[in-house]
Design an enzyme around this catalytic site. Structure first.
Site, PDB file in Angstrom:
ATOM      1  N   ARG A   7      11.682  -2.626  10.081  1.00  0.00           N
ATOM      2  CA  ARG A   7      10.701  -1.879  10.957  1.00  0.00           C
ATOM      3  C   ARG A   7      10.388  -2.621  12.142  1.00  0.00           C
ATOM      4  O   ARG A   7      10.416  -3.786  12.149  1.00  0.00           O
ATOM      5  CB  ARG A   7       9.310  -1.618  10.197  1.00  0.00           C
ATOM      6  CG  ARG A   7       8.792  -0.399  10.143  1.00  0.00           C
ATOM      7  CD  ARG A   7       7.593  -0.151   9.254  1.00  0.00           C
ATOM      8  NE  ARG A   7       6.415  -0.680   9.986  1.00  0.00           N
ATOM      9  CZ  ARG A   7       5.175  -0.462   9.484  1.00  0.00           C
ATOM     10  NH1 ARG A   7       5.086   0.303   8.299  1.00  0.00           N
ATOM     11  NH2 ARG A   7       4.119  -1.075  10.023  1.00  0.00           N
ATOM     12  N   ARG A  11      -9.286   1.045   9.310  1.00  0.00           N
ATOM     13  CA  ARG A  11      -8.551  -0.361   9.632  1.00  0.00           C
ATOM     14  C   ARG A  11      -9.864  -0.803  10.504  1.00  0.00           C
ATOM     15  O   ARG A  11      -9.753  -2.244  10.744  1.00  0.00           O
ATOM     16  CB  ARG A  11      -7.478  -0.047  10.703  1.00  0.00           C
ATOM     17  CG  ARG A  11      -6.172  -0.505   9.648  1.00  0.00           C
ATOM     18  CD  ARG A  11      -5.196  -0.377  10.917  1.00  0.00           C
ATOM     19  NE  ARG A  11      -3.804  -1.055  10.490  1.00  0.00           N
ATOM     20  CZ  ARG A  11      -2.796  -0.422   9.869  1.00  0.00           C
ATOM     21  NH1 ARG A  11      -2.903   0.736   9.380  1.00  0.00           N
ATOM     22  NH2 ARG A  11      -1.828  -1.251   9.733  1.00  0.00           N
ATOM     23  N   ARG A  25      -0.247  -8.748  13.862  1.00  0.00           N
ATOM     24  CA  ARG A  25      -0.826  -7.663  12.930  1.00  0.00           C
ATOM     25  C   ARG A  25      -1.715  -8.316  11.821  1.00  0.00           C
ATOM     26  O   ARG A  25      -2.748  -7.853  11.574  1.00  0.00           O
ATOM     27  CB  ARG A  25       0.365  -6.921  12.211  1.00  0.00           C
ATOM     28  CG  ARG A  25       0.817  -6.133  13.180  1.00  0.00           C
ATOM     29  CD  ARG A  25       2.330  -5.456  12.747  1.00  0.00           C
ATOM     30  NE  ARG A  25       2.169  -4.688  11.381  1.00  0.00           N
ATOM     31  CZ  ARG A  25       3.371  -4.493  10.538  1.00  0.00           C
ATOM     32  NH1 ARG A  25       4.385  -5.269  10.746  1.00  0.00           N
ATOM     33  NH2 ARG A  25       3.068  -3.886   9.241  1.00  0.00           N
ATOM     34  N   ARG A  37      11.896  -7.215   5.041  1.00  0.00           N
ATOM     35  CA  ARG A  37      11.703  -5.673   4.433  1.00  0.00           C
ATOM     36  C   ARG A  37      12.742  -4.718   5.184  1.00  0.00           C
ATOM     37  O   ARG A  37      12.899  -4.785   6.436  1.00  0.00           O
ATOM     38  CB  ARG A  37      10.196  -5.361   4.766  1.00  0.00           C
ATOM     39  CG  ARG A  37       9.882  -3.976   4.814  1.00  0.00           C
ATOM     40  CD  ARG A  37       8.311  -3.628   4.589  1.00  0.00           C
ATOM     41  NE  ARG A  37       7.712  -3.577   5.849  1.00  0.00           N
ATOM     42  CZ  ARG A  37       6.393  -2.939   5.941  1.00  0.00           C
ATOM     43  NH1 ARG A  37       5.930  -2.861   4.788  1.00  0.00           N
ATOM     44  NH2 ARG A  37       5.781  -2.949   7.306  1.00  0.00           N
ATOM     45  N   LYS A  51       0.961  -1.294  -0.047  1.00  0.00           N
ATOM     46  CA  LYS A  51      -0.090   0.339  -0.009  1.00  0.00           C
ATOM     47  C   LYS A  51       0.827   1.386  -0.229  1.00  0.00           C
ATOM     48  O   LYS A  51       0.545   2.128  -0.735  1.00  0.00           O
ATOM     49  CB  LYS A  51      -1.055   0.001   1.290  1.00  0.00           C
ATOM     50  CG  LYS A  51      -1.870  -1.261   1.309  1.00  0.00           C
ATOM     51  CD  LYS A  51      -2.913  -0.916   2.660  1.00  0.00           C
ATOM     52  CE  LYS A  51      -2.136  -0.736   3.963  1.00  0.00           C
ATOM     53  NZ  LYS A  51      -1.706  -2.248   4.323  1.00  0.00           N
TER      54      LYS A  51
HETATM   55  P1  AMP Z   1       1.162   0.901   9.305  1.00  0.00           P
HETATM   56  O1  AMP Z   1       2.250   1.481   8.911  1.00  0.00           O
HETATM   57  O2  AMP Z   1       0.043   1.182   8.396  1.00  0.00           O
HETATM   58  O3  AMP Z   1       1.131  -0.802   9.127  1.00  0.00           O
HETATM   59  O4  AMP Z   1       0.723   1.331  10.639  1.00  0.00           O
HETATM   60  C1  AMP Z   1       1.589   0.704  11.972  1.00  0.00           C
HETATM   61  C2  AMP Z   1       0.840   0.694  13.206  1.00  0.00           C
HETATM   62  O5  AMP Z   1       0.106   1.925  13.416  1.00  0.00           O
HETATM   63  C3  AMP Z   1      -0.189  -0.280  13.119  1.00  0.00           C
HETATM   64  O6  AMP Z   1       0.075  -1.681  13.704  1.00  0.00           O
HETATM   65  C4  AMP Z   1      -1.257   0.437  14.161  1.00  0.00           C
HETATM   66  O7  AMP Z   1      -0.630   0.053  15.622  1.00  0.00           O
HETATM   67  C5  AMP Z   1      -1.200   1.752  14.014  1.00  0.00           C
HETATM   68  N1  AMP Z   1      -2.253   2.393  13.108  1.00  0.00           N
HETATM   69  C6  AMP Z   1      -2.118   2.576  11.840  1.00  0.00           C
HETATM   70  N2  AMP Z   1      -3.098   3.042  11.385  1.00  0.00           N
HETATM   71  C7  AMP Z   1      -4.294   2.636  12.093  1.00  0.00           C
HETATM   72  C8  AMP Z   1      -5.576   2.785  12.396  1.00  0.00           C
HETATM   73  N3  AMP Z   1      -6.122   3.375  11.060  1.00  0.00           N
HETATM   74  N4  AMP Z   1      -6.300   2.526  13.192  1.00  0.00           N
HETATM   75  C9  AMP Z   1      -5.651   1.823  14.405  1.00  0.00           C
HETATM   76  N5  AMP Z   1      -4.230   1.913  14.549  1.00  0.00           N
HETATM   77  C10 AMP Z   1      -3.492   2.173  13.370  1.00  0.00           C
END
Ligand code: AMP
Length: 210
Positions: A154, A90, A165, A127, A15
């Site tokens: 990360r 989400r 996740r 990654r 994404k």
């Molecule tokens: P991402 O980079 O999109 O994988 O997000 C990393 C982390 O940020 C996720 O594992 C969540 O802990 C938090 N996070 C990001 N976006 C959201 C969301 N829309 N709702 C809740 N937690 C989020």
């Protein structure tokens, strides 16, 4: 024409990589809630302190907290021509809030990037992410090819966290496929292709749905 895109799909589906390509093509801001939260954690803001432990474990930040962050961001003037949301919504509750936020704007175009769990685990294990610009790189040395910043894994790409996740995705985010699936502007994209092919598929899908 206003273009309001939502990128759906499991962690590691590409994404963020796709959003970084597409924002250049359409000149709309890439709004990554994960990146915004990581910045808040790094800066030690009250929001960052509130979410750090949840993010470390791969859980979801509270719906009201993240919805407020997105509402503020979407009220900025640079989103007038549209936006590319990456990582939000989400949960179904977040999606309902988003629908209310954009009720008077062009309809959301949903890009669902589909990838198997086995492929997610394989990709995230190797990654590397740029600490400066957030670009992804797999097996390409120690500096970012976009900005020259340092690459590192990360923190939440450790296998145990990835499995959590994925569980969170399956339970809380996948229901969004039903939520959006019947809309005329819902597009399913095969995330297992090469990144440039995924980009082409997305561009075609968006052009035929707007
Ligand atoms: P991402 O980079 O999109 O994988 O997000 C990393 C982390 O940020 C996720 O594992 C969540 O802990 C938090 N996070 C990001 N976006 C959201 C969301 N829309 N709702 C809740 N937690 C989020």
């Amino acid at each position: 024409m206003e273009l309001n895109l939502v990128m759906l799909g499991p962690p590691g589906a590409g994404k963020g990589t796709q959003a970084r390509q597409l924002r250049r093509k359409w000149n709309i801001p890439h709004i990554s809630t994960g990146a915004m939260l990581r910045e808040a954690v790094a800066a030690g803001t009250p929001l960052g302190r509130e979410v750090a432990v949840i993010m470390e474990g791969g859980g979801l930040v509270d719906d009201d907290v993240i919805t407020r962050v997105v509402r503020d961001r979407l009220s900025q003037p640079d989103t007038r021509a549209g936006f590319l949301l990456d990582g939000f919504p989400r949960t179904v509750r977040q999606a309902e809030s988003l629908d209310r936020m954009v009720a008077d704007r062009a309809p959301l175009v949903i890009i669902d990037v589909v990838l198997t769990e086995a492929e997610v685990v394989r990709r995230l294990a190797s990654r590397m992410v740029c600490a400066e610009c957030g670009a992804n790189a797999v097996g390409e040395g120690t500096t970012c090819h976009d900005c020259g910043g340092p690459l590192a894994p990360r923190a939440d790409d450790r296998e145990q966290v990835v499995l959590n996740r994925l569980k969170v995705y399956r339970e809380q985010t996948e229901p969004l496929v039903q939520y959006y699936g019947t809309r005329r502007t819902y597009c399913r994209i095969d995330g297992a292709c090469l990144p440039d092919d995924v980009t082409m598929q997305i561009i075609k899908a968006v052009e035929s749905h707007t």
